[in-house]
Each structure stands twice: as structure tokens, then as C-alpha cells.
Scaffold this motif. Structure first.
Motif, mmCIF file in Angstrom:
data_model
loop_
_atom_site.group_PDB
_atom_site.id
_atom_site.type_symbol
_atom_site.label_atom_id
_atom_site.label_comp_id
_atom_site.label_asym_id
_atom_site.label_seq_id
_atom_site.Cartn_x
_atom_site.Cartn_y
_atom_site.Cartn_z
ATOM 1 N N TRP A 211 92.545 67.581 19.171
ATOM 2 C CA TRP A 211 93.311 66.056 18.491
ATOM 3 C C TRP A 211 92.288 65.380 18.212
ATOM 4 O O TRP A 211 91.496 64.909 18.496
ATOM 5 N N VAL A 212 92.338 65.185 16.598
ATOM 6 C CA VAL A 212 91.532 64.320 15.938
ATOM 7 C C VAL A 212 92.036 62.870 16.181
ATOM 8 O O VAL A 212 93.092 62.592 15.873
ATOM 9 N N THR A 213 91.074 62.020 16.482
ATOM 10 C CA THR A 213 91.493 60.582 16.592
ATOM 11 C C THR A 213 89.975 59.650 16.401
ATOM 12 O O THR A 213 88.994 60.179 16.397
ATOM 13 N N HIS A 214 90.387 58.382 15.959
ATOM 14 C CA HIS A 214 89.227 57.462 15.841
ATOM 15 C C HIS A 214 89.382 56.437 17.020
ATOM 16 O O HIS A 214 88.866 55.470 16.912
ATOM 17 N N ASP A 215 90.264 56.640 17.736
ATOM 18 C CA ASP A 215 90.777 55.539 18.793
ATOM 19 C C ASP A 215 90.428 56.053 20.147
ATOM 20 O O ASP A 215 90.947 57.051 20.798
ATOM 21 N N MET A 216 89.308 55.320 20.809
ATOM 22 C CA MET A 216 88.630 55.731 21.940
ATOM 23 C C MET A 216 89.681 55.520 23.097
ATOM 24 O O MET A 216 89.787 56.330 24.209
#
Length: 232
Positions: free
Chosen positions: A188-193
Motif C-alpha cells: 500500500w503506497v501512502t504518504h499519510d503516516m
């Protein structure tokens, strides 16, 4: 770094575009189980990494292996049924939800379609709905069901909730966790920690096209029983 027959292994991978390295001798090993979140700033190579996993991208240098096999030697169409992908923006096809599912598996019976819908937190009553008239969250779940109906071993998610509201995001996150508890592997690619802490078992940090670490994510255990995810 040698493949262990588990998940994905990236060994010195380079991807270049216009003389700029999207991935710069990237090396990492991603386990077979659970959710691996791929986390990093915009432009760090997250989506490129994901696209390598089902040969939507190919490396200029280095090697990518999946469960012990070099991806360069695998048929792309067969691989994409084993390693399915859901993109950032939902792209339902014209027609009904059933039409969308049959676009992926033309001979699917109703039981198989309902299993795919259930994996995306939908039910059989959705089959007759017009796929082009759904909300963003509904359309994304239909696209996920369209991927799930091929019964993949791995699900690649490229920021699938970035355009969704909080409620739709929660539904999709919970649906994915249920699939994982049933045996499906997820990247799962995300930039939301905050999202990483909710959904991931481990996080792969990527910066400037390189892996800067993989570490576990502490998550509270779930006690509900989940039916196993069915794969070929």
C-alpha cells in the motif's frame, strides 16, 4: 540479496526517466504476509516501486523477484492476475458493476462475483448498479472488486484513498484489513503516516529512490473471525 520464495525482492534496481533516476539502486525485501506500507515524500519513487511489482515498469538495471522467480522471465498477463493493482483514481468502465467484473473474468459465476464484491465491502445487490454513477468511494471499491475477482495472491494499492472522504477511507481500509486477515498480501503506497499506523504491519521508507529502512508497525490485534481469502 537472494530471493527466499517469500515476497518481493529488489536487488540494485534502477529506473530512469529522462536521465533522472526514479529508483536509484533500490534494494529491499518485502515479506509475503500482511500489509507493507510504502511511505515517503512525493517524488521519492513509491509508485514506480509498485508498478515494478506487476511489470507496468521494468528496471534499466538490477532485478525484481517474486516468490523466488525473476519477474523478467514471467509472462506479464499471468503475473498481473497473480499481482493485482488498484490505482489512485477509480476508473470504472461504462456499464453495470456486473459488466465491470466480467471485463476481468468473462465466465465468472454469481458466487465468484459476490465473493469479489464482499472483499470490497459490497454485496450482490450492487451487480445491477450503473458503475459510472457511483460516488468516488463506491467506484473505488468496485474497481477493487474488479481486481479481486481474478483472485490475486497480492494486491497493490497506489494511494487508493487519496481522493476519498474520511468515511469512504475507513470502509476501504477495513475491507483491506479483512482481506489480509484472510491471507491476502498487500503493498500500500501512502504518504499519510496516520494511515500507516492504522493499516500496516510494516512500513518501507523510501527517499530519493532508495530504501532507507523497513520496520514493523505496532497494531492492536483484531478478534473477529475472517473467512480465508480464496486464491488459485
Amino acid at each position: 540479496m537472494e530471493p527466499d520464495g517469500g515476497g518481493f525482492v529488489f536487488d540494485g534496481v534502477v529506473v530512469e526517466r529522462g536521465g533522472v533516476r526514479a529508483l536509484d539502486r533500490f534494494s529491499a525485501e518485502i515479506p509475503r504476509q500482511g500489509v507493507t506500507a510504502v511511505f515517503g515524500p512525493s517524488g521519492s519513487g513509491k509508485s514506480t516501486l509498485l508498478r515494478l511489482c506487476n511489470r507496468l515498469e521494468v528496471p534499466a538495471e538490477g532485478r525484481v523477484s517474486f516468490r523466488g522467480d525473476d519477474l523478467a522471465g514471467l509472462d506479464p498477463l499471468r503475473l498481473r492476475r497473480r499481482v493485482g493493482m488498484v490505482f489512485q483514481r477509480p476508473t470504472p468502465f461504462p456499464g453495470s458493476v456486473e459488466d465491470n467484473l466480467r471485463a476481468a473474468v468473462p465466465d465468472a459465476d454469481r458466487a465468484r462475483m459476490e465473493q469479489a464484491l464482499a472483499g470490497a465491502a459490497l454485496d450482490g445487490s450492487w451487480l445491477g448498479r450503473d458503475a459510472t454513477e457511483l460516488s468516488g468511494g463506491e467506484a473505488q471499491r468496485v474497481c477493487m472488486a474488479r481486481t479481486l475477482i481474478t483472485q490475486p495472491e497480492v494486491l497493490l494499492l497506489d494511494e487508493p484513498t487519496s481522493a476519498l472522504d474520511v468515511s469512504a477511507t475507513e470502509v476501504l481500509e477495513q475491507a483491506v484489513r479483512r482481506l489480509v486477515e484472510g491471507g491476502l498480501t498487500v503493498l500500500w503506497v501512502t504518504h499519510d503516516m496516520a494511515q500507516v499506523r492504522r493499516i500496516a504491519d510494516r512500513v518501507l521508507h523510501i527517499e530519493h529512490g532508495r530504501c532507507v529502512g523497513i520496520e514493523p508497525v505496532a497494531r492492536p490485534p483484531r478478534v473477529e473471525e475472517v473467512a480465508p481469502w480464496t486464491t488459485w
